[in-house]
Scaffold this motif. Structure first.
Motif, short mmCIF file in Angstrom:
data_model
loop_
_atom_site.label_atom_id
_atom_site.label_comp_id
_atom_site.label_asym_id
_atom_site.label_seq_id
_atom_site.Cartn_x
_atom_site.Cartn_y
_atom_site.Cartn_z
N LYS A 76 17.67 41.57 18.22
CA LYS A 76 18.58 40.64 17.54
C LYS A 76 18.82 39.44 18.45
O LYS A 76 19.37 39.59 19.53
CB LYS A 76 19.93 41.30 17.24
CG LYS A 76 19.91 42.37 16.20
CD LYS A 76 21.32 42.88 15.98
CE LYS A 76 21.37 44.02 15.01
NZ LYS A 76 22.75 44.54 14.83
N VAL A 77 18.37 38.27 18.00
CA VAL A 77 18.61 37.04 18.72
C VAL A 77 19.39 36.13 17.78
O VAL A 77 18.94 35.86 16.67
CB VAL A 77 17.28 36.36 19.15
CG1 VAL A 77 17.56 35.08 19.92
CG2 VAL A 77 16.44 37.31 19.99
N PRO A 78 20.56 35.68 18.20
CA PRO A 78 21.38 34.85 17.31
C PRO A 78 20.67 33.53 17.00
O PRO A 78 19.89 33.04 17.81
CB PRO A 78 22.66 34.63 18.09
CG PRO A 78 22.29 34.83 19.51
CD PRO A 78 21.16 35.83 19.52
N PRO A 79 20.95 32.96 15.84
CA PRO A 79 20.31 31.70 15.47
C PRO A 79 20.68 30.55 16.40
O PRO A 79 19.91 29.64 16.59
CB PRO A 79 20.80 31.43 14.05
CG PRO A 79 21.87 32.42 13.76
CD PRO A 79 21.84 33.47 14.82
N SER A 80 21.83 30.62 17.02
CA SER A 80 22.27 29.55 17.92
C SER A 80 21.83 29.86 19.35
O SER A 80 22.37 30.74 20.00
CB SER A 80 23.79 29.41 17.86
OG SER A 80 24.22 28.55 18.88
#
Length: 117
Positions: A40-44
Motif C-alpha cells: 500500500k503506497v498512498p497516492p500522495s
C-alpha cells in the motif's frame, strides 16, 4: 534498513545482543521463504509512508555456537518451525525507504501457511 528511533530497530538490536551474550548462532532453514502479500503506497508522495504485508516461513534453527554436545554435534537451542504474517510500515527518509514499525498479525506454529514459492 530501519529508522534510527523505530521500535523494530530496537527489537532487532536486543535480539542480536541476546544471541551474542548467550553464544548462539542462527542456521537458515532449507525451506525458508517469504512472500509479499500486499503493498500500500498512498497516492500522495509527500506523505512518504507505505505499508507492506508479508508472510514468512521460518524453518531455521538456533544453535549453541560456543559449546558442543558430548558427541561433538551442535547443541540445538530451538528448531521449531513457524510461519507468520507481518505488516511493515515504511517511511521515506532522505530518499530511502526505511522500516519504522513491524507488527506480527498472525502466527502459525509448526506450519507453513504462506503461499507456495
Amino acid at each position: 534498513m530501519y529508522t534510527a528511533d523505530s521500535p523494530e530497530r530496537a527489537g532487532v538490536s536486543t535480539f542480536l545482543q541476546t544471541f551474542s551474550t548467550k553464544g548462539w548462532a542462527g542456521r537458515r532453514g532449507t525451506l525458508d521463504h517469504q512472500t509479499i502479500e500486499q503493498v500500500k503506497v498512498p497516492p500522495s508522495a509527500s506523505q512518504g509512508k507505505a505499508e507492506t504485508t508479508t508472510c514468512t516461513y521460518d524453518s531455521g534453527r538456533v544453535v549453541d555456537a560456543a559449546n558442543r554436545a558430548p558427541d561433538g554435534s551442535e547443541i540445538v537451542v530451538n528448531d521449531e518451525t513457524q510461519s507468520y504474517r507481518t505488516r511493515w510500515t515504511w517511511l521515506l527518509v532522505a530518499g530511502e525507504w526505511k522500516i519504522v514499525d513491524a507488527t506480527t498479525l498472525t502466527t502459525w506454529p509448526g506450519a507453513d501457511r504462506c503461499a507456495a514459492r
